[in-house]
Design a protein around this motif. Structure first.
Motif, PDB file in Angstrom:
ATOM      1  N   ASP A 195       0.819  -1.214   0.000  1.00 46.65           N
ATOM      2  CA  ASP A 195       0.000   0.000   0.000  1.00 46.65           C
ATOM      3  C   ASP A 195       0.855   1.268   0.000  1.00 46.65           C
ATOM      4  N   LEU A 196       2.103   1.162   0.457  1.00 45.21           N
ATOM      5  CA  LEU A 196       2.968   2.338   0.547  1.00 45.21           C
ATOM      6  C   LEU A 196       4.126   2.316  -0.453  1.00 45.21           C
ATOM      7  N   THR A 197       4.290   1.221  -1.164  1.00 45.08           N
ATOM      8  CA  THR A 197       5.419   1.092  -2.083  1.00 45.08           C
ATOM      9  C   THR A 197       5.417   2.202  -3.127  1.00 45.08           C
ATOM     10  N   ASP A 198       6.546   2.819  -3.307  1.00 39.64           N
ATOM     11  CA  ASP A 198       6.690   3.925  -4.262  1.00 39.64           C
ATOM     12  C   ASP A 198       7.943   3.674  -5.096  1.00 39.64           C
ATOM     13  N   GLU A 199       7.816   3.814  -6.402  1.00 39.73           N
ATOM     14  CA  GLU A 199       8.958   3.611  -7.309  1.00 39.73           C
ATOM     15  C   GLU A 199       9.339   4.930  -7.952  1.00 39.73           C
ATOM     16  N   VAL A 200      10.615   5.274  -7.893  1.00 36.74           N
ATOM     17  CA  VAL A 200      11.125   6.537  -8.432  1.00 36.74           C
ATOM     18  C   VAL A 200      12.246   6.233  -9.415  1.00 36.74           C
ATOM     19  N   THR A 201      12.171   6.840 -10.593  1.00 33.83           N
ATOM     20  CA  THR A 201      13.198   6.682 -11.622  1.00 33.83           C
ATOM     21  C   THR A 201      13.990   7.981 -11.750  1.00 33.83           C
ATOM     22  N   GLU A 202      15.324   7.871 -11.767  1.00 35.54           N
ATOM     23  CA  GLU A 202      16.191   9.048 -11.872  1.00 35.54           C
ATOM     24  C   GLU A 202      17.192   8.861 -13.003  1.00 35.54           C
ATOM     25  N   GLN A 203      17.408   9.935 -13.736  1.00 42.90           N
ATOM     26  CA  GLN A 203      18.488   9.997 -14.732  1.00 42.90           C
ATOM     27  C   GLN A 203      19.303  11.269 -14.459  1.00 42.90           C
ATOM     28  N   VAL A 204      20.602  11.088 -14.257  1.00 37.33           N
ATOM     29  CA  VAL A 204      21.461  12.217 -13.899  1.00 37.33           C
ATOM     30  C   VAL A 204      22.668  12.247 -14.825  1.00 37.33           C
ATOM     31  N   SER A 205      22.983  13.422 -15.348  1.00 38.30           N
ATOM     32  CA  SER A 205      24.214  13.636 -16.114  1.00 38.30           C
ATOM     33  C   SER A 205      25.011  14.740 -15.427  1.00 38.30           C
ATOM     34  N   ARG A 206      26.316  14.543 -15.340  1.00 41.01           N
ATOM     35  CA  ARG A 206      27.151  15.479 -14.598  1.00 41.01           C
ATOM     36  C   ARG A 206      28.468  15.691 -15.351  1.00 41.01           C
ATOM     37  N   GLU A 207      28.807  16.951 -15.594  1.00 40.91           N
ATOM     38  CA  GLU A 207      30.092  17.321 -16.182  1.00 40.91           C
ATOM     39  C   GLU A 207      30.851  18.173 -15.177  1.00 40.91           C
ATOM     40  N   GLN A 208      32.104  17.815 -14.956  1.00 39.83           N
ATOM     41  CA  GLN A 208      32.900  18.501 -13.935  1.00 39.83           C
ATOM     42  C   GLN A 208      34.308  18.746 -14.455  1.00 39.83           C
ATOM     43  N   ASN A 209      34.792  19.959 -14.245  1.00 35.97           N
ATOM     44  CA  ASN A 209      36.156  20.332 -14.623  1.00 35.97           C
ATOM     45  C   ASN A 209      36.857  20.886 -13.388  1.00 35.97           C
ATOM     46  N   ILE A 210      37.954  20.247 -12.990  1.00 32.65           N
ATOM     47  CA  ILE A 210      38.721  20.678 -11.822  1.00 32.65           C
ATOM     48  C   ILE A 210      40.144  21.011 -12.271  1.00 32.65           C
ATOM     49  N   LYS A 211      40.575  22.228 -11.969  1.00 36.10           N
ATOM     50  CA  LYS A 211      41.930  22.666 -12.303  1.00 36.10           C
ATOM     51  C   LYS A 211      42.701  22.967 -11.021  1.00 36.10           C
ATOM     52  N   GLY A 212      43.983  22.649 -11.044  1.00 29.44           N
ATOM     53  CA  GLY A 212      44.832  22.903  -9.891  1.00 29.44           C
ATOM     54  C   GLY A 212      46.175  23.481 -10.308  1.00 29.44           C
ATOM     55  N   ARG A 213      46.701  24.386  -9.491  1.00 29.86           N
ATOM     56  CA  ARG A 213      48.019  24.997  -9.719  1.00 29.86           C
ATOM     57  C   ARG A 213      48.712  25.143  -8.373  1.00 29.86           C
ATOM     58  N   ASN A 214      49.967  24.712  -8.316  1.00 30.23           N
ATOM     59  CA  ASN A 214      50.715  24.757  -7.066  1.00 30.23           C
ATOM     60  C   ASN A 214      52.110  25.301  -7.311  1.00 30.23           C
ATOM     61  N   MET A 215      52.609  26.032  -6.327  1.00 34.19           N
ATOM     62  CA  MET A 215      53.988  26.522  -6.343  1.00 34.19           C
ATOM     63  C   MET A 215      54.594  26.325  -4.957  1.00 34.19           C
ATOM     64  N   ASN A 216      55.876  25.976  -4.928  1.00 35.71           N
ATOM     65  CA  ASN A 216      56.557  25.730  -3.664  1.00 35.71           C
ATOM     66  C   ASN A 216      57.996  26.203  -3.774  1.00 35.71           C
ATOM     67  N   LEU A 217      58.473  26.936  -2.765  1.00 34.27           N
ATOM     68  CA  LEU A 217      59.839  27.439  -2.737  1.00 34.27           C
ATOM     69  C   LEU A 217      60.417  27.218  -1.348  1.00 34.27           C
ATOM     70  N   LEU A 218      61.558  26.527  -1.293  1.00 39.95           N
ATOM     71  CA  LEU A 218      62.190  26.186  -0.020  1.00 39.95           C
ATOM     72  C   LEU A 218      63.642  26.635  -0.037  1.00 39.95           C
ATOM     73  N   LEU A 219      64.027  27.401   0.984  1.00 45.58           N
ATOM     74  CA  LEU A 219      65.401  27.873   1.136  1.00 45.58           C
ATOM     75  C   LEU A 219      65.954  27.343   2.451  1.00 45.58           C
ATOM     76  N   SER A 220      67.141  26.727   2.386  1.00 45.93           N
ATOM     77  CA  SER A 220      67.722  26.100   3.569  1.00 45.93           C
ATOM     78  C   SER A 220      69.192  26.510   3.702  1.00 45.93           C
ATOM     79  N   TYR A 221      69.607  26.815   4.940  1.00 49.24           N
ATOM     80  CA  TYR A 221      71.000  27.186   5.204  1.00 49.24           C
ATOM     81  C   TYR A 221      71.507  26.357   6.376  1.00 49.24           C
ATOM     82  N   THR A 222      72.683  25.759   6.217  1.00 46.71           N
ATOM     83  CA  THR A 222      73.294  24.932   7.253  1.00 46.71           C
ATOM     84  C   THR A 222      74.590  25.571   7.729  1.00 46.71           C
TER      85      THR A 222
END
Length: 377
Positions: A195-222
């Motif tokens: 009496d309570l059963t419910d059926e749901v249909t889903e269609q999903v499309s997803r486009e994703q663009n991820i960009k990354g940029r990194n910089m690192n500078l290390l100075l060491s003196y002994t």
């Protein structure tokens, strides 16, 4: 497709009775070339191509959750197939021809493509052991990943007798990931009660663009005090930037929902300054010190006000190696580090690509203070 048709598709893909073991085939080919320009100075490059075919076979998971003293059981089955190919180019230049200095330059460029599909089912029962949820989904995805980096290191000793030296390390890298995903899903709720059963249909499309940029500078003196005692001073600057552009369209029972379109921006800058004492003797090596760490984190959706967090911490470090006799070493390490939440952990947008596994980041997350201590003999 109806639920029955999706179930037939599940059986066709090997998810019916019987076993279907996983399978992996891969091939790698490439070229390598090196040239010695002069003594202690060379350049080297290599190219690699790889191709992979993989199928998971039949995967079955049975899970029991305990919620307020009641047990909730679930059963899931899945099968997937993936195809990947990649191009990778690496190069390396090193110059040790100088008596007091050395220089190296390294880098790589890569491009990887992956296509795949999968099908899965989920059965979830209520506390009375009655079937409460039944779900079948089919997915397709394609990924294109591009990345590259360039790093250099230069070390200079001031004279041949002294171990006084200065070192410079720098690195830049960039990456981009394009992803396209499709999900067709049928969910039946309250299955045990007609009496309570419910059926749901889903269609999903997803486009994703991820960009990354990194910089690192290390100075060491002994700075050596004498033959066995040193003082090391370090300074480190780094920056990490990411952007996430997402466009998702979702239909529920063939009705288009509000589209999910957003651009999320993230930027993290950090500055460290540290001082360390080191003693190096025949049986004992000791490194003790710490750094002052300052980080700024900025993030937010492009159409909203940017959020900014600032953190300052002192990060101590201890390393000790004791060698009482040949072949025996006692190692002791202790320290503290700071781990900031990632872009996805902070993302305030609700991700409902799969309506049974909805998740959302928390922009109020604080950094994780990570303490470590270890002893090894």
């Amino acid at each position: 497709s109806t639920l029955t048709e999706m179930t037939d598709l599940f059986k066709i893909n090997g998810m019916g009775s019987g076993d279907m073991p996983g399978f992996l085939s891969t091939g790698v080919g490439g070229l390598n070339a090196g040239l010695e320009l002069k003594k202690d100075q060379f350049v080297q490059a290599d190219y690699l191509y790889n191709h992979t075919e993989a199928s998971s076979g039949k995967t079955f998971i049975q899970r029991t959750e305990y919620i307020e003293g009641e047990s909730i059981d679930s059963k899931s089955r899945s099968s997937s197939k993936n195809t990947g190919k990649g191009h990778n180019l690496n190069f390396h230049y090193r110059d040790r021809s100088g008596s007091l200095s050395s220089f190296s330059l390294l880098g790589y460029v890569s491009k990887n493509l992956q296509d795949g599909s999968g099908i899965s089912s989920l059965e979830k029962y209520n506390a009375q052991g009655q079937l409460d949820l039944e779900s079948i989904s089919g997915t397709e995805h394609s990924n294109e990943n591009k990345s590259g980096d360039l790093s250099l290191q230069y070390t200079k000793r001031f004279n041949e007798k002294s171990k006084r030296n200065i070192s410079l390390y720098g690195k830049v890298d960039a990456s981009e990931r394009d992803t396209k995903r499709l999900n067709n899903q049928i969910n039946r709720y309250a299955v045990s009660d007609p009496d309570l059963t419910d059926e749901v249909t889903e269609q999903v499309s997803r486009e994703q663009n991820i960009k990354g940029r990194n910089m690192n500078l290390l100075l060491s003196y002994t700075e050596p005090f004498d033959e066995n005692h040193y003082l090391e001073i370090k300074g480190n600057w780094r920056i990490n930037q990411q952007t996430d552009n997402t466009n998702q369209a979702k239909y529920v029972d063939e009705v288009l929902q509000n589209p999910l379109i957003y651009e999320l921006q993230y930027k993290q800058t950090g500055l460290d300054g540290g001082i360390y004492y080191q003693m190096d003797k025949e049986k004992l090596t000791l490194n003790l010190g710490g750094s002052l760490n300052s980080q700024i984190q900025r993030f937010g959706l492009s159409d909203e006000e940017e959020q900014e967090n600032r953190f300052t911490n002192f990060l101590p470090r201890l390393r000790l190696d004791y060698r009482p006799k040949k072949g025996s070493t006692l190692k002791l390490n202790a320290g503290k580090s700071l781990r900031l939440p990632s872009l996805q952990q902070l993302n305030p947008v609700v991700n409902d690509f799969n309506s049974l596994f909805i998740y959302q980041g928390n922009p109020e997350l604080k950094p994780e203070n990570h303490y470590t201590a270890s002893v090894m003999y």
